[in-house]
Scaffold this active site. Structure first.
Site, PDB file in Angstrom:
ATOM      1  N   ASP A   3       4.023  -3.145 -25.804  1.00  0.00           N
ATOM      2  CA  ASP A   3       4.727  -3.591 -27.003  1.00  0.00           C
ATOM      3  C   ASP A   3       5.655  -2.520 -27.558  1.00  0.00           C
ATOM      4  O   ASP A   3       6.437  -2.793 -28.473  1.00  0.00           O
ATOM      5  CB  ASP A   3       3.738  -4.028 -28.081  1.00  0.00           C
ATOM      6  CG  ASP A   3       3.145  -5.397 -27.799  1.00  0.00           C
ATOM      7  OD1 ASP A   3       3.786  -6.188 -27.084  1.00  0.00           O
ATOM      8  OD2 ASP A   3       2.031  -5.674 -28.283  1.00  0.00           O
ATOM      9  N   GLU A  21     -11.547  -0.184  -3.193  1.00  0.00           N
ATOM     10  CA  GLU A  21     -10.743   0.392  -2.106  1.00  0.00           C
ATOM     11  C   GLU A  21      -9.500   1.047  -2.686  1.00  0.00           C
ATOM     12  O   GLU A  21      -9.266   1.031  -3.892  1.00  0.00           O
ATOM     13  CB  GLU A  21     -10.328  -0.712  -1.129  1.00  0.00           C
ATOM     14  CG  GLU A  21      -9.372  -1.737  -1.720  1.00  0.00           C
ATOM     15  CD  GLU A  21      -8.849  -2.722  -0.696  1.00  0.00           C
ATOM     16  OE1 GLU A  21      -9.461  -2.859   0.364  1.00  0.00           O
ATOM     17  OE2 GLU A  21      -7.800  -3.353  -0.969  1.00  0.00           O
ATOM     18  N   ASP A  78       0.835  -1.216   0.000  1.00  0.00           N
ATOM     19  CA  ASP A  78       0.000   0.000   0.000  1.00  0.00           C
ATOM     20  C   ASP A  78       0.866   1.262   0.000  1.00  0.00           C
ATOM     21  O   ASP A  78       0.671   2.164   0.810  1.00  0.00           O
ATOM     22  CB  ASP A  78      -0.924   0.016   1.224  1.00  0.00           C
ATOM     23  CG  ASP A  78      -1.629  -1.307   1.448  1.00  0.00           C
ATOM     24  OD1 ASP A  78      -2.108  -1.893   0.465  1.00  0.00           O
ATOM     25  OD2 ASP A  78      -1.696  -1.757   2.613  1.00  0.00           O
ATOM     26  N   HIS A  98      -3.337  -0.965  -5.098  1.00  0.00           N
ATOM     27  CA  HIS A  98      -3.233   0.032  -4.022  1.00  0.00           C
ATOM     28  C   HIS A  98      -2.106   1.027  -4.314  1.00  0.00           C
ATOM     29  O   HIS A  98      -1.108   1.104  -3.620  1.00  0.00           O
ATOM     30  CB  HIS A  98      -3.035  -0.604  -2.659  1.00  0.00           C
ATOM     31  CG  HIS A  98      -3.507   0.304  -1.558  1.00  0.00           C
ATOM     32  ND1 HIS A  98      -4.463  -0.067  -0.647  1.00  0.00           N
ATOM     33  CD2 HIS A  98      -3.180   1.579  -1.261  1.00  0.00           C
ATOM     34  CE1 HIS A  98      -4.693   0.939   0.186  1.00  0.00           C
ATOM     35  NE2 HIS A  98      -3.929   1.960  -0.179  1.00  0.00           N
TER      36      HIS A  98
END
Length: 490
Positions: free
Chosen positions: A384, A229, A53, A293
């Site tokens: 690519d 979240e 996170d 996150h």
């Protein structure tokens, strides 16, 4: 962050490679906030092991500040450095520790650090020991250096419902500061968390009634657990882009995207448009699993947008993923499409971050990976057009090699004469073949701000992108030849 919820993977299958013909094809120009391009960045992943996170904040004092979840879920840490790469080895200071009882005696998840109106703030999710009671919380500090400042608890962010909440973040639009966070919506039973927004009265108090701007209502958001979240905001081109994470936090974690006009009423859920597909997912080729996150920051020169996120370097986990400590912090460049929207590509391989090579002439073309005998029509995937500059190259001796990002372990090589192709590294097992996949990096023949790539086994022969889109290695005697042999790194 919460217990590691599962979904079936949205990943690419690992492909076996031998030899591939390399062609070049037009790529839609990708615009940044002010120009059609921005300089290449150079970082080495992984940035920080066992730090999930991640949040990196670039302050006006010239320092980067870093915080993240630690595996023990028991404290808030900060690092600072004057470059992003240096954060990986920077000394770590614990600014807050888990309490013995009450709020803050349980989980300590997903801290973020912000500087608001002359003070430092940390948004963090805190739990209560032996209970499933997690709420968003705020700490405040004064002083120039948050690592040495005294942190004061401002308390739980009181939302309109007393339910599971976490992952608060903040941003300002048109002089109004907003808070966005994840919370269990009491009106939607069976779902774990949705994204809510509200204006702030001060950094720890919302004003008015919050509204939900995203629920986990798409299939890829609901596998294992039903989750939205970990929101993060980047503003460019008159628009607000909000990434968020969805579904399980094992190898199935992925990122979605919301967007709104900067002039819209952000408290109206109809102002927000949601991508129907995830924008950042696990990738088997690059061996990156469960990316998400994230936070956004800027490169040291302020010219490139960067995404900071966590993932794991393996797919399978024994037991509860919550007990697996090996989510790690990574960083890579964000590119911008011609329509003004971000392109996150794929989680790039470990090691040096890749670059794109844009030709001086023809304009708007990038060196690209391609298999087959003809140039495909339509758009080209960002990955690519990305390559890792391997230094030293396969033949050593001051050379470099170009390794595909979308297909790691595959290299650009010169064949006899002017033809070029991609070749799997396992086939480059002689001195001659390694030399054919190595180049001497020179100043741009047409412009010294670019580079030119001279074949290491054929002096005076340069990689050129011709007007028709074909790549060749040949002499660059004319002005046009030199322009075709000059590339700019992005």
């Amino acid at each position: 962050m919460r217990p590691f919820w599962k979904r079936s993977g949205i990943v690419a299958s690992l492909i076996a490679f031998s030899s591939f013909l390399l062609l070049a094809a037009p790529v839609t120009a990708q615009a940044s906030s002010t120009t059609t391009s921005s300089p290449a960045v150079s970082y080495v992943n992984t940035l920080a092991n066992q730090r999930a996170d991640p949040h990196i904040f670039k302050h006006t004092d010239g320092w980067y500040y870093f915080t993240a979840t630690v595996p023990a879920f028991d404290r808030i840490i900060l690092r600072r450095a004057q470059s992003i790469q240096a954060l990986g080895d920077a000394a770590e200071t614990t600014v807050w520790r888990r309490k013995s009882s009450g709020v803050g005696s349980g989980q300590v998840w997903a801290p973020e650090i912000h500087f608001i109106d002359g003070k430092w703030y940390i948004y963090v999710a805190l739990g209560v020991a032996n209970e499933w009671r997690i709420r968003a919380f705020v700490l405040e500090a004064s002083g120039a250096n948050p690592l040495t400042s005294t942190w004061i608890e401002k308390g739980i962010i009181k939302t309109n419902w007393d339910t599971f909440s976490l992952d608060a973040t903040t941003f300002t639009v048109n002089s109004t500061r907003y808070l966005v966070w994840a919370q269990q919506d009491p009106s939607r039973s069976g779902e774990n968390s949705s994204l809510f927004i509200a204006p702030l009265q001060n950094p720890w108090t919302i004003r008015g009634t919050a509204v939900a701007i995203s629920h986990p209502d798409l299939a890829w958001e609901r596998i294992g657990y039903k989750v939205n979240e970990g929101a993060s905001v980047i503003q460019r081109n008159g628009r607000i882009f909000m990434t968020y994470s969805a579904s399980a936090t094992d190898h199935n974690y992925c990122m979605g995207l919301l967007s709104a006009s900067a002039t819209a009423n952000l408290m109206n859920p109809a102002s927000w448009t949601k991508s129907r597909t995830p924008v950042f997912v696990s990738n088997a080729n690059t061996n990156q699993w469960g990316p998400g996150h994230n936070s956004f920051t800027l490169s040291e020169d302020g010219k490139s947008d960067l995404m900071v996120y966590h993932d794991r370097g393996y797919k399978d986990i024994n037991g509860d993923p919550l007990n697996d400590p090996n989510r790690r912090t990574r960083v890579q460049k964000v590119y911008w499409k011609a329509d003004g929207t971000p392109d996150f590509g794929i989680p790039v391989p470990d090691g040096n971050t890749p670059v794109r090579l844009r030709s001086a002439v023809p304009t708007g073309l990038f060196l690209r990976f391609y298999t087959g005998n003809s140039v495909p029509s339509g758009s080209v995937a960002l990955e690519d057009t990305q390559f890792r500059i391997v230094n030293p190259g396969l033949s050593g001796n001051g050379t470099i090699s170009l390794e595909s990002t979308s297909n790691p372990g595959v290299y650009l090589r010169r064949l006899n004469g002017s033809q070029v192709q991609f070749e799997a590294g396992r086939n480059l097992n002689t001195a001659a073949s390694k030399a054919s996949a190595s180049f001497n990096r020179r100043s741009g023949l047409a412009n010294g701000s670019g580079i030119s790539l001279e074949a290491s086994d054929a002096g005076g022969q340069y990689l050129r992108l011709q007007a028709g889109g074909a790549l060749v290695v040949s002499a660059a005697s004319s002005t046009t030849d030199q322009e075709q042999a000059t590339f700019y790194l992005e």
